[in-house]
Design an enzyme around this catalytic site. Structure first.
Site, PDB file in Angstrom:
ATOM      1  N   TYR A 103       3.716   6.443   2.276  1.00  0.00           N
ATOM      2  CA  TYR A 103       3.573   7.461   3.343  1.00  0.00           C
ATOM      3  C   TYR A 103       4.822   7.451   4.220  1.00  0.00           C
ATOM      4  CZ  TYR A 103       2.728   9.162   7.996  1.00  0.00           C
ATOM      5  OH  TYR A 103       2.891   9.802   9.204  1.00  0.00           O
TER       6      TYR A 103
ATOM      7  N   LYS B 193       8.187  10.301   4.844  1.00  0.00           N
ATOM      8  CA  LYS B 193       8.741  10.814   6.110  1.00  0.00           C
ATOM      9  C   LYS B 193      10.250  10.591   6.140  1.00  0.00           C
ATOM     10  CE  LYS B 193       4.989  12.414   7.824  1.00  0.00           C
ATOM     11  NZ  LYS B 193       4.799  13.875   7.892  1.00  0.00           N
TER      12      LYS B 193
ATOM     13  N   SER C 210       7.598  10.589  11.936  1.00  0.00           N
ATOM     14  CA  SER C 210       6.826   9.470  12.497  1.00  0.00           C
ATOM     15  C   SER C 210       7.741   8.305  12.831  1.00  0.00           C
ATOM     16  CB  SER C 210       5.782   9.033  11.467  1.00  0.00           C
ATOM     17  OG  SER C 210       5.200   7.822  11.856  1.00  0.00           O
TER      18      SER C 210
HETATM   19  C1  WQD Z   1      -2.689   0.814  15.916  1.00  0.00           C
HETATM   20  C2  WQD Z   1      -2.945  -0.653  16.238  1.00  0.00           C
HETATM   21  C3  WQD Z   1      -3.539  -2.011  14.347  1.00  0.00           C
HETATM   22  C4  WQD Z   1      -7.383  -0.099  13.587  1.00  0.00           C
HETATM   23  C5  WQD Z   1      -0.210   4.639  11.923  1.00  0.00           C
HETATM   24  C6  WQD Z   1       0.908   5.243  11.106  1.00  0.00           C
HETATM   25  C7  WQD Z   1       1.664   6.244  11.938  1.00  0.00           C
HETATM   26  C8  WQD Z   1       0.694   7.264  12.466  1.00  0.00           C
HETATM   27  C9  WQD Z   1      -0.345   6.567  13.333  1.00  0.00           C
HETATM   28  C10 WQD Z   1       0.333   9.127  10.981  1.00  0.00           C
HETATM   29  C11 WQD Z   1      -2.350  -1.604  15.196  1.00  0.00           C
HETATM   30  C12 WQD Z   1      -4.684  -1.940  15.356  1.00  0.00           C
HETATM   31  C13 WQD Z   1      -6.149  -0.415  14.124  1.00  0.00           C
HETATM   32  C14 WQD Z   1      -8.445  -1.029  13.668  1.00  0.00           C
HETATM   33  C15 WQD Z   1      -7.007  -2.549  14.838  1.00  0.00           C
HETATM   34  N1  WQD Z   1       0.018   7.902  11.391  1.00  0.00           N
HETATM   35  N2  WQD Z   1      -5.979  -1.608  14.736  1.00  0.00           N
HETATM   36  N3  WQD Z   1      -8.210  -2.233  14.290  1.00  0.00           N
HETATM   37  O1  WQD Z   1      -0.675   1.676  12.275  1.00  0.00           O
HETATM   38  O2  WQD Z   1       0.405   2.004  14.569  1.00  0.00           O
HETATM   39  O3  WQD Z   1       0.336   3.910  12.978  1.00  0.00           O
HETATM   40  O4  WQD Z   1      -1.029   5.653  12.463  1.00  0.00           O
HETATM   41  O5  WQD Z   1       1.164   9.883  11.399  1.00  0.00           O
HETATM   42  O6  WQD Z   1       2.620   6.871  11.115  1.00  0.00           O
HETATM   43  O7  WQD Z   1       1.806   4.217  10.744  1.00  0.00           O
HETATM   44  O8  WQD Z   1      -1.774   3.131  14.058  1.00  0.00           O
HETATM   45  O9  WQD Z   1      -4.056   3.330  14.927  1.00  0.00           O
HETATM   46  O10 WQD Z   1      -3.718   2.392  12.579  1.00  0.00           O
HETATM   47  O11 WQD Z   1      -3.091   1.018  14.551  1.00  0.00           O
HETATM   48  O12 WQD Z   1      -6.820  -3.653  15.391  1.00  0.00           O
HETATM   49  O13 WQD Z   1      -9.604  -0.808  13.184  1.00  0.00           O
HETATM   50  O14 WQD Z   1      -4.346  -0.893  16.238  1.00  0.00           O
HETATM   51  O15 WQD Z   1      -3.414  -3.331  13.840  1.00  0.00           O
HETATM   52  O16 WQD Z   1      -1.887  -2.746  15.868  1.00  0.00           O
HETATM   53  P1  WQD Z   1      -0.400   2.551  13.445  1.00  0.00           P
HETATM   54  P2  WQD Z   1      -3.236   2.509  13.990  1.00  0.00           P
END
Ligand code: WQD
Length: 344
Positions: free
Chosen positions: A152, A156, A127
């Site tokens: 997590y 990785k 990741s």
């Molecule tokens: C994306 C953006 C949030 C939810 C994580 C892991 C990564 C991979 C993908 C596993 C961010 C914003 C999110 C919400 C929001 N996981 N958001 N409201 O955190 O970039 O990555 O998931 O393999 O390893 O780190 O993904 O989809 O959680 O967030 O505003 O209800 O959306 O702040 O900016 P992230 P995400």
């Protein structure tokens, strides 16, 4: 005789899409899954798409003996794609040992079997989280791996080190770590997709569940970041593009095209989109209305992350080809399908 590939976590989100891509390329697939975060319905979805039923073994890879028995039963595995792992960032903070045991002991047990083979090809699901907040954007594979923000992310980082160290001594083992950016979307048939259990942690499943009425409104975690509209930037990659990259990486090893016996590739589109751009693209491309509000920042979020795709494009020979709009439309079509099943 087609190559036989073990896909661990093959009933999961990215795993299931990769099984479809492998079968469509003529590979024979064996899935290991412990069904802790998936269901056998996914196997039906895979069959309905590729008209081929992969072998399935319900095994918990934390059971070292079970892993050993698997390889005694399947002596002709030509490659392993290892997806099986716990992957909720927030959960890992509250339950680190669950993550260290599940994500690392399973990796060690698999590698202990593979290092005994005269040759083995191993693809690891990693990741972009290993980069933390990168100093330079877009992010290339030489960017420093930073102190992980969560157990997590740490699993990785440690996982990659375990593989790299093993490849140094296990002369027959060749491996590639694929560092995913943000996987989204679903197969165009809507027969498989993302199935978050409970409240979705990730943005796109929360968007689709809100648009369909399962959630009241989306919380946008902060709009005071130093970005073009104040919300965080990510590289959202269609899961079908990601699945294809796994087939290309596996073929690279099977055909002996690797430049060293351990390689790393970033898998993204190379484009970054803000949360508000994702919301607007979703509404424009699906016609669905999305109620949302701006709330506080989420602990641990990086401001921006998107991939430098040069190495994946020119060395691996793979390009992401699907747009954000296409990915969001496929996620929406899948959500409507899931909701239909839930109503019946
Ligand atoms: C994306 C953006 C949030 C939810 C994580 C892991 C990564 C991979 C993908 C596993 C961010 C914003 C999110 C919400 C929001 N996981 N958001 N409201 O955190 O970039 O990555 O998931 O393999 O390893 O780190 O993904 O989809 O959680 O967030 O505003 O209800 O959306 O702040 O900016 P992230 P995400």
């Amino acid at each position: 005789m087609s190559s036989k590939i073990l896909v661990t976590g093959g009933l999961g989100f990215i795993g299931s899409h990769t099984v479809v891509a492998l079968q469509e390329k003529g590979f024979e697939v064996v899935i290991i899954d412990n069904l802790s975060n998936s269901s056998l319905n996914v196997l039906e979805g895979i069959v309905s798409i590729s008209q081929k039923k992969p072998a399935f073994e319900q095994i918990d890879l934390r059971e070292k003996e079970a892993v050993k028995k698997f390889f005694e039963k399947y002596t002709d595995i030509d490659g392993v794609i290892h997806f099986a792992a716990s992957k909720a960032v927030g959960e890992s903070v509250g339950n680190p040992l669950l993550y260290y045991e599940n994500n690392l002991s399973t990796l060690v047990y698999l590698l202990q079997e593979l290092q005994e083979k005269p040759k083995a090809n191993f693809i690891f699901s990693s990741s972009c989280t290993v980069y933390g907040q990168a100093d330079e954007l877009p992010i290339n594979e030489n960017a420093p791996v930073k102190k992980a923000e969560s157990p997590y992310g740490n699993t990785k980082q440690i996982g990659e080190e375990i593989i790299a160290d093993t490849c140094k001594v296990a002369t027959g083992l060749k491996a590639i770590s694929l560092r995913y950016f943000n996987p989204i979307g679903a197969h165009p048939s809507a027969a498989i997709g993302e199935l978050p259990i409970g409240t979705p942690q990730n943005l796109v499943p929360f968007i689709t569940q809100t648009a369909i009425g399962r959630r009241q409104e989306l919380s946008v975690f902060g709009d005071d970041y130093p970005t073009r509209d104040g919300t965080c930037i990510r590289d959202y990659i269609h899961v079908m593009d990601l699945a294809q990259a796994h087939v290309v990486a596996l073929e690279r090893l099977i055909e002996g095209k690797e430049e060293s016996n351990y390689e790393v590739f970033n898998l993204g589109t190379g484009k970054g989109n803000t949360v508000l751009e994702v919301i607007n693209t979703f509404q424009e491309s699906t016609g669905a209305k999305l109620p949302y509000k701006i709330t506080e920042r989420r602990e641990g979020d990086v401001i921006a992350a998107f991939a430098d795709t040069e190495k994946a494009n020119n060395v691996l020979g793979w390009n992401a080809s699907r747009s954000l709009s296409e990915a969001l439309k496929s996620a929406w079509k899948w959500q409507k399908e899931v909701s239909k099943d839930e109503e019946n």
